[in-house]
Structures are given as structure tokens and as C-alpha cells.
Design a protein around this motif. Structure first.
Motif, mmCIF file in Angstrom:
data_model
loop_
_atom_site.group_PDB
_atom_site.id
_atom_site.type_symbol
_atom_site.label_atom_id
_atom_site.label_comp_id
_atom_site.label_asym_id
_atom_site.label_seq_id
_atom_site.Cartn_x
_atom_site.Cartn_y
_atom_site.Cartn_z
ATOM 1 N N VAL A 116 0.845 -1.202 0.000
ATOM 2 C CA VAL A 116 0.000 0.000 0.000
ATOM 3 C C VAL A 116 0.878 1.249 0.000
ATOM 4 N N TYR A 117 1.938 1.238 0.797
ATOM 5 C CA TYR A 117 2.832 2.403 0.864
ATOM 6 C C TYR A 117 3.598 2.597 -0.458
ATOM 7 N N VAL A 118 3.962 1.496 -1.105
ATOM 8 C CA VAL A 118 4.609 1.610 -2.422
ATOM 9 C C VAL A 118 3.667 2.329 -3.386
ATOM 10 N N TYR A 119 2.377 1.947 -3.362
ATOM 11 C CA TYR A 119 1.374 2.581 -4.230
ATOM 12 C C TYR A 119 1.204 4.067 -3.871
ATOM 13 N N LEU A 120 1.111 4.354 -2.574
ATOM 14 C CA LEU A 120 0.864 5.731 -2.141
ATOM 15 C C LEU A 120 2.025 6.664 -2.489
ATOM 16 N N VAL A 121 3.264 6.154 -2.380
ATOM 17 C CA VAL A 121 4.421 6.980 -2.755
ATOM 18 C C VAL A 121 4.318 7.397 -4.221
ATOM 19 N N ARG A 122 3.777 6.487 -5.048
ATOM 20 C CA ARG A 122 3.658 6.777 -6.487
ATOM 21 C C ARG A 122 2.558 7.799 -6.774
ATOM 22 N N TYR A 123 1.414 7.713 -6.061
ATOM 23 C CA TYR A 123 0.253 8.531 -6.433
ATOM 24 C C TYR A 123 -0.146 9.587 -5.403
ATOM 25 N N ALA A 124 0.618 9.708 -4.310
ATOM 26 C CA ALA A 124 0.236 10.687 -3.279
ATOM 27 C C ALA A 124 0.274 12.113 -3.817
ATOM 28 N N GLU A 125 1.216 12.382 -4.716
ATOM 29 C CA GLU A 125 1.347 13.741 -5.256
ATOM 30 C C GLU A 125 0.178 14.079 -6.188
ATOM 31 N N GLU A 126 -0.350 13.074 -6.902
ATOM 32 C CA GLU A 126 -1.460 13.312 -7.824
ATOM 33 C C GLU A 126 -2.802 13.401 -7.083
ATOM 34 N N GLN A 127 -2.967 12.558 -6.059
ATOM 35 C CA GLN A 127 -4.241 12.521 -5.320
ATOM 36 C C GLN A 127 -4.023 13.098 -3.918
ATOM 37 N N GLN A 128 -3.668 14.374 -3.878
ATOM 38 C CA GLN A 128 -3.274 14.975 -2.591
ATOM 39 C C GLN A 128 -4.440 15.057 -1.607
ATOM 40 N N ASP A 129 -5.633 15.379 -2.101
ATOM 41 C CA ASP A 129 -6.778 15.539 -1.190
ATOM 42 C C ASP A 129 -7.111 14.239 -0.480
ATOM 43 N N LEU A 130 -7.132 13.142 -1.253
ATOM 44 C CA LEU A 130 -7.428 11.842 -0.638
ATOM 45 C C LEU A 130 -6.309 11.413 0.306
ATOM 46 N N ALA A 131 -5.038 11.730 -0.074
ATOM 47 C CA ALA A 131 -3.920 11.356 0.786
ATOM 48 C C ALA A 131 -3.966 12.109 2.109
ATOM 49 N N LEU A 132 -4.452 13.370 2.069
ATOM 50 C CA LEU A 132 -4.530 14.162 3.303
ATOM 51 C C LEU A 132 -5.506 13.557 4.309
ATOM 52 N N LEU A 133 -6.531 12.832 3.793
ATOM 53 C CA LEU A 133 -7.507 12.214 4.694
ATOM 54 C C LEU A 133 -6.868 11.134 5.556
ATOM 55 N N SER A 134 -5.777 10.553 5.046
ATOM 56 C CA SER A 134 -5.133 9.454 5.782
ATOM 57 C C SER A 134 -3.891 9.924 6.533
ATOM 58 N N ILE A 135 -3.722 11.224 6.692
ATOM 59 C CA ILE A 135 -2.468 11.725 7.260
ATOM 60 C C ILE A 135 -2.280 11.283 8.708
ATOM 61 N N SER A 136 -3.406 11.132 9.441
ATOM 62 C CA SER A 136 -3.291 10.675 10.835
ATOM 63 C C SER A 136 -2.770 9.244 10.872
ATOM 64 N N THR A 137 -3.149 8.454 9.848
ATOM 65 C CA THR A 137 -2.662 7.064 9.791
ATOM 66 C C THR A 137 -1.158 7.043 9.554
ATOM 67 N N PHE A 138 -0.683 7.950 8.678
ATOM 68 C CA PHE A 138 0.758 8.019 8.414
ATOM 69 C C PHE A 138 1.527 8.416 9.672
ATOM 70 N N GLN A 139 0.936 9.338 10.431
ATOM 71 C CA GLN A 139 1.616 9.783 11.651
ATOM 72 C C GLN A 139 1.718 8.650 12.663
ATOM 73 N N ARG A 140 0.628 7.842 12.746
ATOM 74 C CA ARG A 140 0.676 6.691 13.652
ATOM 75 C C ARG A 140 1.716 5.681 13.178
ATOM 76 N N ALA A 141 1.805 5.524 11.849
ATOM 77 C CA ALA A 141 2.750 4.547 11.291
ATOM 78 C C ALA A 141 4.197 4.953 11.550
ATOM 79 N N LEU A 142 4.443 6.239 11.807
ATOM 80 C CA LEU A 142 5.814 6.686 12.107
ATOM 81 C C LEU A 142 6.322 6.100 13.420
ATOM 82 N N LYS A 143 5.390 5.586 14.246
ATOM 83 C CA LYS A 143 5.791 4.965 15.523
ATOM 84 C C LYS A 143 5.614 3.448 15.477
ATOM 85 N N ASP A 144 5.426 2.893 14.270
ATOM 86 C CA ASP A 144 5.265 1.451 14.109
ATOM 87 C C ASP A 144 6.555 0.735 14.515
ATOM 88 N N PRO A 145 6.449 -0.446 15.145
ATOM 89 C CA PRO A 145 7.682 -1.175 15.526
ATOM 90 C C PRO A 145 8.513 -1.644 14.328
#
Length: 1116
Positions: A110-139
Motif C-alpha cells: 500500500v505504501y509503495v502505491y501511495l508513494v507513487r500517487y500521493a502527489e497526484e491525489q493529494q486531497d485523498l492522501a490528506l484524509l489518511s495523514i493521521s494514519t501516516f503519523q501513527r505509522a511513524l511509531k510502528d515497531p
């Protein structure tokens, strides 16, 4: 008939019943409908767009299902689509829902896909920003890194503070992979918001201190993007980066080397300064005060900074890298930073890269072309690597041609011209034209072959190919400008060919020559103008312009014949369609035709139009490219590209080197006893000084991996004891070491200087034992920062294990060894230096081994080349007896001057067995001069000669010969068919040395081509007193035809005459000075005996040649 059908029907029913029973037993059911695949085959064809949409629908269903396996399969297909270049952006909403999945594999995809299309689909990516922040503390470190990568790919200014916080946290992460990703994110954030520069510099400064090799390359890349001018950030990390360099990934190595090149140019003084290295830096014991003052006023010799030497030493092993970009980076670093005599170590590596793809070849050849202009000697031994192959592309061929032209000198010009002669016949017209230009450049650069090249180019004028003819005319025009008085015949010849030449540039060149030298061809020029008047309207613009010029010049010099023609051509030009020609015609008319309006300008028409013009300078297209850094895009394009950072000039005075020292933490208590031991063992002096070890390191690349590994392993046990030396003393020693290693690159062992340096070091330690400061034993910190001796030892052991030379620090850590052990080392050490163990590396390839110093280097044009290129046979040679190209055989090298007698200057000579360029009656001799002293030699030339009547063509004065450098020069000596020695003086600016060249009798001959019939005919004329013969006993190994030819040719420079009898071997030659015929025949008898006969009117030479041949054929 009916009975047959009924039996078939009953068989079919039975088979069906059997199948049904079997299916029931296997619990199977027979399908009555069609499968999806079968239905798809029976349906009508759909458009690709419909198929794509239906496929996306299936993937969406799979991504929204509850089964993890289906989601994982769907994501694999989606990533596969992306890899093939298909657009999968429609699936973004379905994919982004799975970002919170607990399945690690699914989350990574999923992250491989998002790195490719996050710049094109910025609005949808912003909706998941809290998930990315949580993932920054993933083990899982890969999830943390992927989350940061996606976050930095969302190019929305509103989340800049969130990105900055994430980068700062990731920069302090325990995982080096995450820290590496944070370094990559720095560049993305800086391009999004440059106002964050100061905060990002703080993060870069923190990451630069990182000790992981995984992070080093990425953070230096971020440094280059964000703040390339902040050199102060590199000071403390310089030594650490140098020591980590070998272990960094390849693309990180390229970035770090590029940055360190720029850094070194700002922090160290130039190693190219013109300074003499003093032999003895230390004052004698009894020096007076006045002498001390005198020494202080003298200019200090150049001493290389230890950090400068560290960079050169740690990048050298990377020349063996499999990555071409790394090798190219190290090559440009040595070119821009190393002392001139050390640059040549990159040559073999660059030549190795020519085996790579044509894209790599193109860049490497461009850089070699630039280097070969300034340092011809670097690539001359590998000249064969630049010969053009039939499979090369045109741009590769052109670059190789450029390099061969740059390498051309008196010694190899005949070989190069033979190559060019073949290239001119190439089917590639652009390449053939470039070859003709190269011949023109060789003719201007080497005056001895100008006439030969000119005659060869004139022969090409009769070529069928228009391109070759046109280019030849253009080049001849440039060559004739250098000496037009001698070549009026060539101008007449070109005028005769004028009607057959159609290429506009060639026609224009001939017209220019006619006009410029019209007074030398007074009858031909007006006739050419008459022909041009007929075809003026049909010519190209460039031809028309030159026709107008020719008319004007003839009007001024020969107005009686050409006045009417000129007026006619000027009238035609007046109404021409091109405004350039109309303007030129009006200008010329006002200038040459006197009238009321022309005024005073008419008086100066002759001086304006017939003014002497300077000859054009034919020079390399790469001459000015050295202003750009090698290996850069700007260098390749020959224009400044965006983002190019120029190398700064060397500073006059080196900045303070203490800025690179890293503070060492005070030692803790439990280390105290070890510190005491270190102090105690340091009182013993090392047996080998650093000077010797550094010489050994620089001198022989193959210093034995076994020895270096054993020394490094033995030093591991002594690391703690050697780390307590004061920084002051170690810096002094390392300065000496670097200066000495800089001076000795060729590796000649000097035992006397080694023993002197040992005595000096012992005196120094005895005189000043108080110099040592407080010992520090925090060796681990010293090791990490690359500051102390331990770090140097570890780096050197790493180098030795990677196949490079062992460093001087390997032995410097073994100070606690007993004196008895040192004595045994003293005995074994010289043996290691003299005969070292040969390492096997990528660079030691047979194809690239340079020619030995005694290899034949043709100093002149061979006679075959003369006949092919010039179309002229040598004088005094009959049609049946032509001189031939000498056969190749091992060339013997003789010593002319020993380096001890010559005070560092040594000279060797050999006979290349080629016709002499300077005079046909002279024997060609090549002399190799080598500077083995510790300073530059100036004004090397030939002085007085003996006997006085001896005719010698001396080589040009060598203005300067760097230390450890060699140069090959050509001489011509007329021995007058005598083996009497040629005595002369070899002089430098300060000294004169008497030397002597003694020719072997066989070197006074040139091979001659005869058939068997002519040989017997000439032999019949040379009987009686002109015949010398002897019966010889031959070695059994020499009975074959090949062995006989080999031994005879090794003794005498003669040609082989084909024979119809196996037991007869014939050879023919002529004396160089008087062209007297020398015939050698060998008739094989029984029991290994043979009759050797020599026929010549030079009886003294015959007896000496008989003796030499008898000795050669008798030995096994």
C-alpha cells in the motif's frame, strides 16, 4: 449397415454409463453450462478501455473484500500494473482504505502505491495523514520509513510543519534505514518550502555525525541540495567520511567523492606548486646561527596535508569498483587533487571502462580526450585501446580519433598514420572526413611529417568519394597557409580537379587559394575565374562569395586579363537573390573600381584584400573543456548546466587544519593502567620509520595481502598501547609521511635515504623526549571520528583486505615488539620490498598491460606508409628491391646512463628499427629518460659530441622533467656503416654526463624485399672477396624454419626472402648509411650443421655479422 450403426450406438451408451459411474465414485458432477473463459471466447470482442475498466472493478472488489489474501493478491496486481507503466490512479480510494491494515506485507505494498500517487491525489492522501503519523511509531522499521516517504511525497504546503516534525523524529530513529529515509525527505521538503532551510540545516548537521554507512551518502546528497556552501559542517566529519567511504553504497560514494573534491580545493594548498624538495630537512648538529637564519629565509618545500593524503589513500581502492560512475568519480578526484606524478594510477581503470556499454564509453572517452591534451604520457602505453573497431558507433569512433591525435608524437606518428590510412577508406563518411581533419592536425603539430601528410592528402583528391575529396581540399587549404611558397604545384593540381569537385565548401576553398596566391599561378587563376563566370548563377552562396573575392584580387593584380570578367561577375552579383552577395558586390565595386564616390579608400584596396593572413591553428575541440570539472554534465556538453558548481582555486595559504580535529572524551578510570603501559612502551623507538613505510605503500601496489593482514591482526592486540601518542607528534610524522609518499610514486627503493631517515628519527626522539603531551586512551572515540592512530590502522587494514596496498600505519602500531623481533623484521623487510607477492585485481588484465620500456616505438614513418600515403618510392632503390617494414621481434634495451652516475637522471636506449625521420642515412635511436631524483630536472639536452665529424640529430631540449617522470625522445645517428661508438654529453641545467651509444652490426641494416630469383642474381654479383662463409653447428631446437627466422631477425634487421627449398633460408637487407646490399643465406646440412654465407662489399661488417649469427644459432 443397420447392424453396424446399432453396435456403435450400444458402445457409446456403454462408455457414457461407465463415465457417469466413475464420476459418482469420485464425487464429481458434469457441468451443463460454460465456464467464464469459454463465455469470454464466445462473446464479441470488447475495446481495451472496457477491458481495463472491468479489470479495475475486479481489483476494487478484491481490495474491499474482508479476506486478507484477496487484498494482498489485488495489491500485487496493482503494483505489477504500476511497474508496467499502466495508470492505476483510479484505485486510490480503494487502496488508501487498507493503509491501516495489520498485515505487514499488505501495508508495505500500500505504501509503495501511495508513494507513487500521493502527489497526484493529494486531497485523498490528506484524509489518511493521521494514519501516516501513527505509522511513524510502528515497531517495523520499513513501515516507519515508508510512512515518512509517503508523507514527504504529499506536496501540500499546509502539512510542512507535520513533515518537519516527522523528519526531526526520524533523524533520531534507532534504525539507520529510517534515518536514511529522513535524509531523502529533507530534499523534498526543501523543494516544497525553501524557508525551512535553517531548521533543515540543523537536521543535516545532526545526520552528518551519524556513524552508519547507510546514512552517509544520503545525508551528503541532502547537504549538496540544501546548503552546498556550508563547508564548516564538513570539517568535523571529514575524516570520518574518508574512512567510511569504502563501505558506503555505490551511489553514495559518487556523491561523497564529488563533495570532498570541492571541499579539498578550499582547504588544502596546491600539490602542483613549483617547489624543489630539499633532501635534508633537518639541520646538521654543528650548524651555526647564521646558517639557521639562512635556512629560515629559504622557501619551505611543499608538504602535503595529512588529511589531503588520507582522502587520496582512501579513494584509491575504489578504482577497482564495478560501478563505472564510482571509478569516474575517483578519476576526476585524482585529476583535480593529486600531485601530477600520482595521477597516472587512474589510467588503467579508465581504460578498463572502455569495455562497457557505448553510453559509458562515450562519457569516459570524453574525459580521456580532455586529460590526454595536458598529459599525453598517461595514455600513450595504452594507445592500442583507442584503435577504432568496426562495431563502434560514429560518435565513439570520432572520440577515439580525437584521443589518437592528441597522443601523436614523433615516436608513434608512423603507427598512428597507418591507422588513419585505414580509417580514410571507411564506409562511414562522417568518420572518414574526421580522419582527414585528424591527419591535418598531426601535420601541423609534428613538423617532420607535414610534407608526407600533404602529399598523402593530395592523393586523396583523386578519390571517388566526394566527402573525402571535399574534406581533403579544406585541410590542404589550411596546411598550405603555413608554407605556401613551396607548394604552388599542389595549387595547380587542385585547379585541374576543380571541375570534378561538387561539394560547395571544397570549391570555395580552392577559389580562396587561387585568390590568395594568384601571383604564384598567374596563368591558371584567370582561367578558373572564366569558368566560374559561366556557372555563377547556379553556385551555392559560399562559392559565389569566394568568386567575387577572386575577381577582386585578380582585378588588382592582373587587370588587363580580368577587368571585363570582374565587371561581368559584379553585375551578376548585383542582382543576386541573396542580400549577402548583393552587399558584398556593392562593397567590392566601391573598393576596387576608382570613381568620384570611392574617395581615399580605393588607394588601400590592395593592402586590404591582399594583406597577409595568419595561418589557422588546428587544435582539439576538447582544448577548453578543462575549465569544467571532469565527469560533470557541463563537461560533457561543453556548456555550463544548471546546478553546476565550479571548483574553487587552491588557496595560497592553507586554512587552519585544527578545525578537522574532533574533541576526544577524557579516559575513564579503568583505562588508567593501560595508559601507563602505553607510556612505557613508547620509549622504544620503531625500527622502520613512517617515511619508509609510506614509500613502500606508494611504490608497490602488490605489497602482499598476507603480510598486510598479518600485520593488521598483530596490531589489533596492540591498539590500546599505540593510541596514547600526542597529536602534535603524530601530525608531524604524518606530514613527513605524506610528503615522502607524494614524492615517490614509482616505488624505487632507496636504501640510503631509508637509513638516513631512521637515524634522523632516532635523533629526534632522543633530543626531544619531552614533546609528548598527556596520553589519551579513549581509543574507541578516536577510532569512530577517524582522528587517532587506531582509526588509521583500522582503515588501513580494511584497505589491505580489499586488495589495495597496506598503509604505513599498519606497522606503526607494533611499537611494543622486542628489539630481537625488530632485528629479524629488519632482515626480512627488504626481501618483501624487492619481491612482493602479486595481487590479483580487476585492474591487472592482460589486455591492458602497458608496453614495457623496451617495447618498439616507431619513431618515424615506415617505408610502406610512405609508399601508400605519399605514392613515392625511396631514392636509390630499384623496383625489384624495395625496403620493407621491419619484422617485429623482441627489442633489446641498453643502459645509457645509470641513475647513480647521473645524479638521479637515468637513460636507456634501443633501436626501433624504423627509417630515420630526419635523414635517410641515419640510424633511428629512441632514448628513455627517467628522473629518479627528488627534484625536477631542467633543460635536458645533448652537448658536445665525439668524434667531431659524427652526425647526430639531437632531440629538442626538454625544458622540465618532473620527479619520477619518464619521457621518450628520438635521435638520429649516422654511424657511417661502422660499429664505432657515438660519444656525446647528456646535459642538464646543472650537470654534464659523458655517454656512449654502441650499435650492434645488425642494427646498421634496413630490411629489403627480394624474390628468390633476384636474390640469386644479386648474390652472383657479390662473389670472391665479397663473400664470407662458415660451417656452423646449430642447436637442435633451432632447426625449424620459424626458429631460424626468429634468431636471425633478433641479430640483424633484415627481410626474409621466400625460398622454394626447405633447407635454404635467405635474408636480404641494405646498410642504412651507404645502401650497400647485404645478403644472408643459410643452407641446412646433415647432423645439425649448416653453411652460413654472407655476401656484401662491406667485408668488415660481414665478418662481424657472421660471428653474431653463428653465436645466436648455436645457442639453444
Amino acid at each position: 449397415m443397420d447392424a453396424g450403426l446399432s453396435s456403435l450406438r450400444s458402445d457409446a451408451v456403454g462408455a457414457m454409463r461407465t463415465a457417469l459411474v466413475s464420476a459418482e465414485n469420485l464425487q464429481l458432477s458434469l457441468r451443463t453450462g460454460l465456464s467464464q473463459e469459454e463465455q469470454a471466447l464466445t462473446q464479441t470482442k470488447r475495446s481495451p478501455k472496457e477491458i481495463h475498466e472491468s479489470g479495475n472493478e475486479d481489483l476494487k472488489e478484491m481490495l474491499e473484500s474482508n479476506k486478507e489474501s484477496l487484498k494482498l493478491e489485488a495489491m500485487k496486481r496493482v503494483v505489477g500494473l504500476i511497474a508496467k507503466g499502466k495508470n492505476a490512479s483510479e484505485l486510490f480510494p480503494a487502496v488508501v482504505k487498507n493503509v491501516a491494515s495489520k498485515n505487514i506485507e499488505l501495508k508495505k505494498l500500500v505504501y509503495v502505491y501511495l508513494v507513487r500517487y500521493a502527489e497526484e491525489q493529494q486531497d485523498l492522501a490528506l484524509l489518511s495523514i493521521s494514519t501516516f503519523q501513527r505509522a511513524l511509531k510502528d515497531p517495523n522499521q520499513f513501515i516507519r520509513a515508508s510512512a515518512l516517504r509517503v508523507l514527504s511525497s504529499i506536496r501540500v504546503p499546509i502539512i510542512v510543519p507535520i513533515m518537519m516534525l516527522a523528519i526531526k523524529e526520524s533523524a533520531a530513529d534507532l534504525s539507520p534505514y529510517v534515518r536514511k529515509t529522513s535524509a531523502h525527505a529533507i530534499q523534498k521538503l526543501y523543494s516544497l518550502d525553501p524557508d525551512q532551510k535553517e531548521q533543515l540545516i540543523e537536521v543535516i548537521e545532526k545526520l552528518l555525525k551519524d556513524k552508519s554507512t547507510l546514512v552517509a551518502g544520503s545525508v551528503v546528497m541532502a547537504f549538496e541540495e540544501v546548503c552546498p556552501d556550508r563547508i564548516d559542517l564538513i570539517h568535523k566529519n571529514y575524516r570520518k567520511l574518508c574512512n567510511l567511504l569504502v563501505d558506503v553504497e555505490e551511489w553514495g560514494q559518487v556523491v561523497i567523492i564529488s563533495m570532498l573534491t570541492r571541499y579539498a580545493r578550499t582547504q588544502f594548498t596546491s600539490p602542483w606548486k613549483d617547489v624543489r624538495h630539499s633532501v635534508n630537512n633537518e639541520k646538521a648538529f654543528y650548524d651555526s646561527d647564521s646558517e639557521e637564519k639562512k635556512d629560515e629565509t629559504e622557501a619551505k618545500p611543499y608538504i602535503m596535508d595529512p588529511d589531503h593524503r588520507l582522502l587520496l589513500r582512501n579513494t584509491k581502492p575504489l578504482l577497482q569498483s564495478r560501478n563505472t560512475a564510482v571509478v569516474m568519480s575517483v578519476a576526476q578526484l585524482y585529476w583535480h587533487l593529486a600531485p601530477k606524478h600520482e595521477v597516472s594510477i587512474v589510467t588503467k581503470s579508465l581504460v578498463r571502462l572502455l569495455r562497457s556499454h557505448r553510453e559509458v564509453q562515450y562519457i569516459v572517452l570524453q574525459n580521456i580526450a580532455t586529460m590526454s591534451i595536458q598529459r599525453k604520457g598517461m595514455f600513450e602505453p595504452y594507445m592500442k585501446s583507442f584503435y577504432v573497431r568496426s562495431t563502434d558507433a560514429t560518435h565513439i569512433k570520432t572520440l577515439k580519433l580525437e584521443i589518437l591525435t592528441n597522443l601523436a608524437n614523433e615516436a608513434n606518428i608512423s603507427t598512428i598514420l597507418r591507422e588513419f590510412q585505414t580509417y580514410v577508406k571507411s564506409q562511414d563518411k562522417a568518420f572518414a572526413a574526421a580522419t582527414i581533419q585528424a591527419i591535418g592536425r598531426c601535420a601541423t603539430n609534428i613538423s617532420e611529417v607535414t610534407d608526407t601528410c600533404l602529399n598523402g592528402l593530395v592523393l586523396l583528391l583523386s578519390n571517388r568519394d566526394e566527402t573525402v575529396v571535399a574534406e581533403s581540399v579544406v585541410v590542404i587549404k589550411k596546411l598550405l597557409q603555413t608554407q605556401p611558397t613551396q607548394h604552388s604545384e599542389i595549387i595547380k593540381h587542385m585547379a585541374k580537379l576543380f571541375d570534378n569537385i561538387t561539394v560547395p565548401m571544397a570549391r570555395a576553398s580552392i577559389l580562396w587559394l587561387m585568390g590568395e596566391y594568384c601571383e604564384r599561378v598567374p596563368k591558371i587563376a584567370p582561367d578558373v575565374l572564366r569558368k566560374m563566370a559561366k556557372t555563377f548563377t547556379a553556385e551555392e552562396d559560399i562559392v559565389k562569395l569566394q568568386t567575387v573575392n577572386l575577381a577582386a584580387k585578380l582585378y588588382l593584380t592582373n587587370s588587363k586579363q580580368t577587368k571585363l570578367l570582374t565587371q561581368y561577375i559584379l553585375n551578376l552579383g548585383k542582382y543576386d537573390q541573396s542580400y549577402d552577395i548583393r552587399d558584398r558586390t556593392r562593397f567590392i565595386r566601391q573598393l576596387i573600381v576608382p570613381n568620384e564616390k570611392s574617395g581615399a579608400l580605393n588607394k588601400y584596396a590592395r593592402r586590404i584584400l591582399l594583406a597577409p593572413k595568419p595561418a589557422p591553428v588546428l587544435q582539439s575541440a576538447f582544448k577548453d573543456r578543462d575549465r569544467y570539472q571532469l565527469g560533470t554534465l557541463s563537461h560533457s556538453l561543453n556548456t555550463k548546466a544548471s546546478g553546476y558548481q565550479e571548483l574553487s582555486d587552491w588557496p595560497e595559504v592553507a586554512p587552519d587544519q585544527s578545525v578537522r580535529n574532533v574533541e576526544v572524551i577524557e579516559p575513564i578510570k579503568e583505562w588508567a593502567p593501560i595508559v601507563g603501559k602505553a607510556k612505557k612502551t613508547k620509549s622504544d623507538e620503531k625500527f622502520y620509520s613512517d617515511d619508509e613505510e609510506e614509500k613502500e605503500e606508494e611504490g608497490s601496489e602488490s605489497s602482499g595481502s598476507d603480510d598486510s593482514s598479518s600485520s593488521s591482526s598483530s596490531s589489533e592486540g596492540l591498539m590500546l598501547f599505540s593510541g596514547s601518542e600526542s597529536e602534535e607528534e603524530s601530525s608531524e610524522e604524518s606530514e613527513k609521511t605524506s610528503s615522502d609518499s607524494g614524492q615517490s610514486s614509482s616505488g624505487s627503493e632507496k636504501s640510503s635515504s631509508e637509513s638516513d631517515s631512521e637515524q634522523k628519527k632516532k635523533k629526534k626522539t632522543k633530543k626531544a623526549p619531552q614533546k609528548k603531551s598527556k596520553p589519551t586512551a579513549a581509543d574507541s572515540d578516536s577510532d569512530e571520528n577517524g582522528n587517532g592512530p587506531v582509526a588509521q590502522a583500522s582503515s588501513s587494514s580494511a584497505e589491505s583486505s580489499s586488495g589495495s596496498e597496506s598503509d604505513s600505519e599498519d606497522d606503526s602500531n607494533s611499537d611494543s615488539v622486542t628489539p630481537q623481533k625488530k632485528k629479524s623484521d629488519a632482515k626480512s623487510k627488504p626481501k618483501v620490498e624487492v619481491k612482493s607477492k602479486k595481487e590479483v585485481s580487476l585492474l591487472d588484465l592482460d589486455d591492458f598491460s602497458p608496453a614495457p620500456t623496451n617495447a618498439p616505438k616507431s619513431s618515424v614513418i615506415s617505408s610502406s606508409l610512405l609508399s601508400d600515403l605519399e605514392g613515392l618510392s625511396l631514392s636509390n632503390v630499384s623496383s625489384t628491391m624495395q625496403l620493407t617494414t621491419p619484422s617485429f621481434c623482441p627489442v633489446k634495451t641498453y643502459e645509457l646512463l645509470h641513475h647513480m652516475t647521473g645524479k638521479g637522471l637515468s637513460a636507456k636506449y634501443h633501436f626501433p628499427r624504423q627509417p630515420c625521420l630526419y635523414q635517410p642515412s641515419m640510424v633511428s635511436v629512441q632514448v628513455i629518460l627517467t628522473n629518479g631524483s627528488d627534484h625536477c630536472l631542467e633543460e635536458i639536452h645533448i652537448g658536445d659530441r665525439s668524434p667531431g665529424s659524427l652526425s647526430i640529430h639531437c632531440f629538442n631540449t626538454i625544458e622540465r622533467l618532473e620527479q619520477e617522470a619518464s619521457v621518450t625522445v628520438s635521435m638520429g645517428i649516422d654511424f657511417s656503416d661502422s660499429t664505432q661508438a657515438a660519444n656525446f654529453q647528456l646535459c642538464t641545467k646543472e650537470n654534464q654526463f659523458s655517454v656512449s651509444i654502441q650499435p650492434a652490426v645488425g642494427e646498421l641494416l634496413m630490411p629489403s624485399s627480394l624474390n628468390e630469383q633476384d636474390f640469386c642474381k644479386e648474390q652472383g654479383k657479390l662473389l670472391g672477396m665479397n663473400e664470407t662463409s662458415a660451417t656452423i653447428t646449430m642447436a637442435t631446437a633451432n632447426s625449424s624454419s620459424q626458429a631460424i627466422n626468429k634468431h636471425v631477425l633478433s641479430v640483424a634487421n633484415v627481410g626474409v626472402v621466400s625460398s622454394s627449398h626447405n633447407n635454404f633460408h635467405r635474408f636480404a637487407g641494405r646498410t642504412v648509411s651507404s645502401s650497400a646490399l647485404v645478403l644472408v643465406s643459410l643452407e641446412l646440412k646433415e647432423s645439425s650443421t649448416a653453411l652460413l654465407t654472407i655476401n656484401t662489399d662491406k667485408s668488415v661488417m660481414a665478418s662481424m655479422l657472421l660471428r653474431d649469427l653463428k653465436q645466436a644459432l648455436a645457442q639453444a
